[in-house]
Design a protein around this motif. Structure first.
Motif, PDB file in Angstrom:
ATOM      1  N   UNK B  92     -13.357   3.814  -2.598  1.00  0.00           N
ATOM      2  CA  UNK B  92     -13.562   4.832  -1.602  1.00  0.00           C
ATOM      3  C   UNK B  92     -13.227   4.131  -0.469  1.00  0.00           C
ATOM      4  N   UNK B  94     -11.191   1.628  -0.046  1.00  0.00           N
ATOM      5  CA  UNK B  94      -9.800   1.312  -0.042  1.00  0.00           C
ATOM      6  C   UNK B  94      -9.040   2.682   0.098  1.00  0.00           C
ATOM      7  N   UNK B  95      -9.511   3.825  -0.456  1.00  0.00           N
ATOM      8  CA  UNK B  95      -9.039   4.998  -0.361  1.00  0.00           C
ATOM      9  C   UNK B  95      -8.739   5.314   0.990  1.00  0.00           C
ATOM     10  N   UNK B  98      -7.371   1.765   3.091  1.00  0.00           N
ATOM     11  CA  UNK B  98      -6.141   1.230   3.010  1.00  0.00           C
ATOM     12  C   UNK B  98      -5.172   2.233   3.328  1.00  0.00           C
TER      13      UNK B  98
END
Lengths: 351, 351
Positions: B92, B94-95, B98
């Motif tokens: 999450x 990263x979601x 990122x």
DNA sequence: ATGAAAGCGCTAACAT
DNA sequence: ATGTTAGCGCTTTCAT
């Protein structure tokens, strides 16, 4: 923003140890031609000052960047993250890849790029230009994409291709999908099943074909027909739904089905509607061992794909190549195993 | 290994556009003092040549590194990855993080460091020296660690602290744990529960105290006693087991329990042994909305923690600060919500 | 508004 | 076995 400088540089170390920059550099990079006493002196200064080289500077001087890029399919990855159903492919790659990287002073950077994009090459070019990675780990479907492979090869970037055996540059790694499908099928055969259906994965993935082959071979070995038992798919839920309709129809009459986690979700749904109980009336084997599979009711028998181990091996190969060792270019096979849980049982009506 | 060079550099662009390096640099960095026609000409060359700046070179010249480090607790993170129970905190992050990074040409690098280590400072120093990140996103318990905060501050690195409100450098972000605990408690109160137990999280985490406060406040508002209803914990399964023993004892007689996902696993186990059914005899609210919680039987009512959104906000704050904008230093609160599922029902014996 | 020069931290190539 | 030199690609002065 203050102009940020490195607090301890190679210069400080050189001065402290009373040697040239070059000698320090040699020590850092474990190069030959340094007397043990020099090495010791320099190492002492490094430790004392807490010196750590800047990877930006190392990269600039034309050596390594100490960066390895893990390239994943953008659409699929983001969809998995949003769904929050526990697909942990990326986590397992980090677990294996990142930790191995850390051992050698490398970093793993996760990067997403679109598969079906005409600007896939532009995207990749940009990532390469920005990051200058020493190596790239490719997952399907990127691992078999010639445009990607050629581009990386041109740039002399080490390549580790997971899930592809096709000719081309780079190391090839597989999780032995053929064998895994065989294991799954044989497990079902041993349970007395004769009508074992197989739901195909995305045909764009090489490994989808390997799995089918493994299944076919095991069926042939057992002297079983496969008419009507192979259905098309794309790993997704919808394809599972369609496949289930066919496989569970009276004509086909499958008593066991092998498919991806998402596909089997659909199959279970379908089975429930038809009043079929798992594993009493229908046995299931999943090709992904994700959390959702383990927490399903009943927990599904599944192929355990050693993603972390493969990622680790991929990093190892890349780093070895960076060190001018010549790792074997034979495909590296990390074996998958079958984890038997409660979704597989004796075939209905079998002794 | 061939000495790898950038294929298209700022020089090529400058030559192609017939301007100086400096002008190209100004265009890249959207600096003033470039005539529109120049800008256009340079931009055309950039597009034509597919030029993308090297972040290593940018960093070297004393500007940004375009790297943001997401610092997570090493032990806990690795344990979660190995357990493969779907804890998707990193995913999450990263979601949210990122993707937001990508929008602005930044990269997010996941880095793990030990909490309880005397060399935590050395580890962090090394990461800073190697990567020179522009910003760092801290998760608990790092987000409240003065050693870490001071070190980053010294290096003038932007800081986003998730789950900490303590004084100190950096932006502070929370998921409003106090409010979330309140929501959970009020939900149970509305269902007629009067004995609502709370299993504490790791006391080292600031947010553990916030949650307790929210629960206490809601209980007080409802005019309910909390004697014996608060138990200690550390987020883990074992602590849930001990807590369940106490909360489900005759003296305490909880009819509802709020706790972490792992803790509730233990509680469910305990309840089963005592012949208690969920939610008939016992209602449960999880403070993590992980896959395991959603696939539990019954699926658990849970607090949805907007991890992706918080990570996104953290990245935004860091990048804004890099651009010399002065984002508000007030704590940024991203509100958690309650997702009602099937583990909560009317209190036993209530109308 | 533009350009020229200096330098970031490090390593490859070339001395010695 | 060690040191010296040049240069990586870019941005920051500082000129113009």
């Amino acid at each position: 923003m203050a102009r940020r400088r490195q607090s301890v540089t190679i210069k400080h170390v050189a001065a402290d140890a009373g040697v040239s920059l070059q000698t320090v550099s040699r020590v850092i990079n474990k190069e030959p031609n340094v007397r043990p006493e020099m090495l010791e002196r320099v190492q002492a200064s490094i430790d004392k000052l807490g010196y750590v080289p800047s990877i930006a500077a190392q990269r600039m001087s034309g050596s390594r960047s100490y960066l390895i890029m893990a390239l994943n399919d953008r659409e699929r990855t983001i969809a998995d993250w949003r769904k929050r159903e526990g697909t942990d492919w990326v986590d397992q790659m980090l677990l294996g890849g990142m930790l191995k990287c850390a051992e050698h002073g490398y970093r793993l950077i996760v990067e997403l790029i679109d598969t079906h994009s005409d600007h896939i090459e532009r995207e990749l070019r940009a990532a390469i230009a920005a990051l200058q990675p020493d190596g790239v780990i490719l997952t399907p479907p990127h691992s078999q994409n010639p445009a990607i492979l050629d581009l990386l090869d041109e740039h002399k970037i080490s390549i580790a291709r997971i899930g592809s055996l096709r000719e081309g540059p780079g190391f090839r790694l597989t999780m032995d999908d053929d064998h895994a499908a065989r294991l799954a099928t044989e497990h079902l055969v041993a349970l007395g099943h004769r009508r074992i259906g197989f739901i195909g994965g995305d045909p764009e993935y090489e490994l989808s074909a390997w799995r089918v082959e493994g299944w076919k071979a095991a069926m042939a070995d057992a002297g079983l027909d496969i008419d009507g038992l192979l259905t098309e798919g794309d790993f997704g839920y919808e394809s599972g739904r369609a496949a289930a309709e066919q496989l569970l129809s009276a004509e086909v009459g499958a008593t066991a089905i092998i498919g991806s986690a998402d596909q089997l979700q659909a199959v279970m749904e379908c089975a429930r509607q038809r009043g079929l109980a798992v594993p009493r009336d229908l046995s299931l084997v999943s090709f992904d061992d994700t959390p959702i599979v383990r927490f399903a009711h009943p927990p599904l028998t599944a192929v355990h794909q050693p993603i972390a181990e493969v990622a680790e091996a991929a990093v190892e190969l890349i780093i070895e190549q960076q060190r001018r060792k010549k790792p074997s270019t034979e495909p590296r096979i990390v074996t998958a195993s079958l984890i038997v849980r409660e979704s597989t049982g004796p075939a209905p009506g079998s002794a």
